[in-house]
Write an enzyme that holds these catalytic residues in place. Structure first.
Site, PDB file in Angstrom:
ATOM      1  N   LYS A   1      30.985   6.090  55.299  1.00  0.00           N
ATOM      2  CA  LYS A   1      32.461   7.115  55.045  1.00  0.00           C
ATOM      3  C   LYS A   1      32.464   6.773  56.941  1.00  0.00           C
ATOM      4  CE  LYS A   1      30.845  10.230  51.871  1.00  0.00           C
ATOM      5  NZ  LYS A   1      30.440  11.981  51.458  1.00  0.00           N
TER       6      LYS A   1
ATOM      7  N   GLU B   1      25.959   7.326  53.474  1.00  0.00           N
ATOM      8  CA  GLU B   1      24.799   8.427  52.719  1.00  0.00           C
ATOM      9  C   GLU B   1      24.754   7.524  51.037  1.00  0.00           C
ATOM     10  OE1 GLU B   1      27.363  11.508  51.994  1.00  0.00           O
ATOM     11  OE2 GLU B   1      26.768  11.692  54.148  1.00  0.00           O
TER      12      GLU B   1
ATOM     13  N   TYR C   1      25.114   7.570  47.291  1.00  0.00           N
ATOM     14  CA  TYR C   1      26.476   7.579  46.597  1.00  0.00           C
ATOM     15  C   TYR C   1      25.950   8.640  45.114  1.00  0.00           C
ATOM     16  CZ  TYR C   1      30.427   7.209  43.857  1.00  0.00           C
ATOM     17  OH  TYR C   1      31.000   7.769  42.480  1.00  0.00           O
TER      18      TYR C   1
ATOM     19  N   HIS D   1      42.075  13.193  46.022  1.00  0.00           N
ATOM     20  CA  HIS D   1      41.503  13.592  46.528  1.00  0.00           C
ATOM     21  C   HIS D   1      42.300  15.012  47.594  1.00  0.00           C
ATOM     22  CE1 HIS D   1      38.584  11.527  47.753  1.00  0.00           C
ATOM     23  NE2 HIS D   1      39.281   9.918  47.768  1.00  0.00           N
TER      24      HIS D   1
ATOM     25  N   GLU E   1      31.311  22.197  52.863  1.00  0.00           N
ATOM     26  CA  GLU E   1      32.042  21.626  51.687  1.00  0.00           C
ATOM     27  C   GLU E   1      30.316  21.147  50.988  1.00  0.00           C
ATOM     28  OE1 GLU E   1      36.811  19.954  51.722  1.00  0.00           O
ATOM     29  OE2 GLU E   1      34.357  19.218  51.848  1.00  0.00           O
TER      30      GLU E   1
ATOM     31  N   GLU F   1      30.321  17.929  54.665  1.00  0.00           N
ATOM     32  CA  GLU F   1      32.100  18.318  55.910  1.00  0.00           C
ATOM     33  C   GLU F   1      31.926  20.299  55.468  1.00  0.00           C
ATOM     34  OE1 GLU F   1      35.539  16.191  54.258  1.00  0.00           O
ATOM     35  OE2 GLU F   1      34.500  15.114  54.159  1.00  0.00           O
TER      36      GLU F   1
ATOM     37  N   ASN G   1      35.082  22.440  56.773  1.00  0.00           N
ATOM     38  CA  ASN G   1      36.608  23.162  57.267  1.00  0.00           C
ATOM     39  C   ASN G   1      36.698  24.341  57.780  1.00  0.00           C
ATOM     40  OD1 ASN G   1      37.123  21.022  55.840  1.00  0.00           O
ATOM     41  ND2 ASN G   1      37.744  21.701  53.962  1.00  0.00           N
TER      42      ASN G   1
ATOM     43  N   ARG H   1      38.873  25.918  59.372  1.00  0.00           N
ATOM     44  CA  ARG H   1      39.689  27.161  58.955  1.00  0.00           C
ATOM     45  C   ARG H   1      39.933  27.980  57.040  1.00  0.00           C
ATOM     46  NH1 ARG H   1      40.865  21.786  56.772  1.00  0.00           N
ATOM     47  NH2 ARG H   1      41.142  21.543  53.903  1.00  0.00           N
TER      48      ARG H   1
HETATM   49  C1  MV4 Z   1      30.875  11.829  48.563  1.00  0.00           C
HETATM   50  C2  MV4 Z   1      31.017  11.162  46.963  1.00  0.00           C
HETATM   51  C3  MV4 Z   1      29.728  10.454  46.279  1.00  0.00           C
HETATM   52  N1  MV4 Z   1      28.635  10.339  47.568  1.00  0.00           N
HETATM   53  N2  MV4 Z   1      29.353  11.142  49.206  1.00  0.00           N
HETATM   54  C4  MV4 Z   1      35.544  12.535  48.590  1.00  0.00           C
HETATM   55  C5  MV4 Z   1      36.297  13.004  50.213  1.00  0.00           C
HETATM   56  C6  MV4 Z   1      35.574  13.342  51.183  1.00  0.00           C
HETATM   57  N3  MV4 Z   1      35.686  14.466  50.892  1.00  0.00           N
HETATM   58  C7  MV4 Z   1      33.833  13.633  50.020  1.00  0.00           C
HETATM   59  N4  MV4 Z   1      33.799  12.262  49.074  1.00  0.00           N
HETATM   60  C8  MV4 Z   1      33.032  12.720  48.452  1.00  0.00           C
HETATM   61  N5  MV4 Z   1      31.852  11.881  48.841  1.00  0.00           N
HETATM   62  C9  MV4 Z   1      28.716  10.740  48.202  1.00  0.00           C
HETATM   63  N6  MV4 Z   1      27.053  10.371  49.231  1.00  0.00           N
HETATM   64  C10 MV4 Z   1      31.872  11.394  46.647  1.00  0.00           C
HETATM   65  C11 MV4 Z   1      33.098  11.704  46.754  1.00  0.00           C
HETATM   66  C12 MV4 Z   1      34.531  11.425  46.404  1.00  0.00           C
HETATM   67  C13 MV4 Z   1      34.912  13.168  45.898  1.00  0.00           C
HETATM   68  C14 MV4 Z   1      34.085  14.465  46.818  1.00  0.00           C
HETATM   69  C15 MV4 Z   1      34.574  15.618  46.377  1.00  0.00           C
HETATM   70  C16 MV4 Z   1      36.045  15.831  45.248  1.00  0.00           C
HETATM   71  C17 MV4 Z   1      37.110  14.665  45.207  1.00  0.00           C
HETATM   72  C18 MV4 Z   1      36.154  13.399  45.648  1.00  0.00           C
HETATM   73  C19 MV4 Z   1      36.776  11.930  45.036  1.00  0.00           C
HETATM   74  C20 MV4 Z   1      36.302  10.860  44.780  1.00  0.00           C
HETATM   75  C21 MV4 Z   1      35.273  10.607  45.902  1.00  0.00           C
END
Ligand code: MV4
Length: 449
Positions: free
Chosen positions: A158, A200, A202, A235, A275, A287, A289, A291
């Site tokens: 990321k 990270e 997954y 997203h 989040e 993460e 936010n 806001r």
């Molecule tokens: C992830 C994940 C799986 N494993 N991190 C997508 C955007 C960002 N805000 C974080 N995201 C993700 N991080 C790890 N370690 C899968 C996603 C992700 C996702 C997260 C939240 C809502 C929808 C999503 C759709 C695809 C991937």
């Protein structure tokens, strides 16, 4: 309390803030681009001032134009809404220099949470559970591969400045690492001017659970439970609910307390969202936010609080009007995002609204800046309304959503309304059995999207 607040935003969120101002006896100033001269927020505010041409860059994102609008109108504070300048640390610093109060967190908190490596490191030190992975940034492919050996695949790379899924790449095995690593780096550099990345483990089938927090900036902070926002497409959230169907009261109290304590520790001020990915009963921070979020009304519905009012209070140095013990969940709320988009591809569909009728009745809230004859300009995002329903329990909220969608009329443009009609016929939606991939999978098999 402030006499006058400027709202540096447009659309439904500008109305949301104007309404809070009016209830508090505070004068409101709308700002608008030339494309928004006839917009509802301009009509509803006590005063309005044009800040530039249609392009956001030269209007809603123009710091000089907004500061000038504040000085001309004598507004003492700015509410940024969401998007635009709401998480711009530099903007907040400039306001400080001009003696204007930013209704939101400090520039430092915005900056820390805006860099995901720093955010994660900060949260980890504050005792918030994080996704296992690299300690800080990863500078080379060699380092990335060594981490793969140590913690195993699949891994996700990321960009520290990433957002909206940009700068995020999956490596399912060691031989995918080099490509994933370089692509994430490149996307970070191109989109955000920052090529720093972190890694990270997954998670394959998590839910997106976010905790609403609120602080007074003086060491007091509370949580207002969670929202489940797993139903997303590319997203973009489309359907959000509170409480989360998968979260029980003990789990909520435990993670909520961790989040509130972390915010108290850093003297966080105002509204924030922490989040998490939630999988197999465990929370993993991703993460924060800094806001007010689009989906804040579902939290307002179940807790019976006005988050914007509270933001304005703490920014003015007035105490929050609740303690943790006052915050008790009542029922269940669901929000669906009405976008001017054409299915199955969700392509933006600006144009003239020939007929608009908002649903009403018990437990129904429609946040929208639409009116009959309004022309949706093509320059901004496609959200044109949020339908929020509240019931005594989840089944009641779902049937109320179905009923309210039946009353809602938005003619003249295509919208996401048919998507929600279809979703309400899906067993997994009715039972709450979905994860972050459910919607995209369903769209692929059902709408050929
Ligand atoms: C992830 C994940 C799986 N494993 N991190 C997508 C955007 C960002 N805000 C974080 N995201 C993700 N991080 C790890 N370690 C899968 C996603 C992700 C996702 C997260 C939240 C809502 C929808 C999503 C759709 C695809 C991937």
């Amino acid at each position: 309390m402030f006499d006058k607040i400027l709202i540096a935003n447009r659309g439904e969120i500008a109305l949301r803030v104007i309404r809070a101002c009016r209830e508090m006896g505070v004068q409101s100033v709308a700002v608008h681009s030339t494309a928004d001269a006839d917009a509802m927020h301009v009509r509803m505010a006590d005063e309005a001032i044009c800040i530039g041409p249609p392009s956001s860059t030269d209007s809603y994102l123009s710091i000089p134009a907004i500061v000038a609008a504040c000085e001309i109108t004598g507004a003492q504070a700015i509410h940024p809404g969401y998007g635009f300048l709401s998480e711009n640390a530099r903007f907040v610093e400039i306001l400080e220099d001009h003696g204007i109060t930013f209704i939101g967190p400090t520039s430092e908190h915005i900056r820390v949470m805006g860099d995901k490596i720093t955010a994660k490191d900060t949260m980890k030190k504050l005792g918030v559970p994080c996704v296992p992975g690299s300690e800080g940034g990863v500078a080379t492919v060699e380092e990335a591969k060594a981490l793969g050996e140590e913690i195993g695949y699949p891994l996700i790379i990321k960009a520290t400045a990433g957002g909206g899924g940009k700068g995020m790449k999956l490596a399912k095995s060691a031989d995918e690492m080099e490509q994933a690593f370089q692509t994430a780096r490149q996307e970070g550099k191109v989109n955000f001017g920052n090529d720093e990345v972190y890694i990270e483990k997954y998670l394959g089938k998590p839910r997106h659970i976010e905790i609403q927090v609120f602080g007074d900036g003086k060491g007091k902070a509370v949580h207002l439970g969670e929202r489940d926002c797993s139903l997303q497409r590319r997203h973009q959230k489309v359907f959000e609910e509170a409480p989360g169907p998968a979260i029980d009261p003990e789990t909520r109290a435990r993670i909520g307390r961790i989040c509130a304590d972390a915010m108290a520790d850093i003297n966080y001020i105002g509204a924030g969202t922490i989040e998490f990915l939630y999988e197999d009963g465990e929370f993993f921070f991703i993460e924060m936010n800094t806001r007010l979020q689009v989906e804040h009304p579902v939290t307002e519905a179940i807790f019976g609080v006005d988050l914007v009012r509270e933001q304005i209070r703490v920014a003015a140095g007035v105490d929050m009007s609740f303690d943790q013990d006052d915050l008790v969940i009542n029922g269940h709320a669901i929000e669906v995002r009405i976008n001017a988009e054409k299915l199955p591809n969700f392509s933006p569909c600006p144009g003239k609204i020939t007929q608009y009728h908002a649903p009403g009745g018990l437990g129904v809230r429609m946040d929208s800046a639409l009116y009959d004859g309004y022309s949706i300009p093509p320059y901004y995002d496609s959200l044109i309304g949020k339908l929020i329903v509240h019931g005594r329990n989840r089944p009641e909220a779902l049937s109320r959503l179905n009923r309210a969608l039946g009353e809602l009329i938005v003619d003249g443009v295509d919208t996401t309304i048919p998507l929600f009609d279809a979703l309400l016929g899906q067993k997994d939606i009715l039972t709450g059995d979905y994860d972050i991939h459910w919607l995209e999978h369903w769209l692929e098999t059902n709408l050929q999207g």
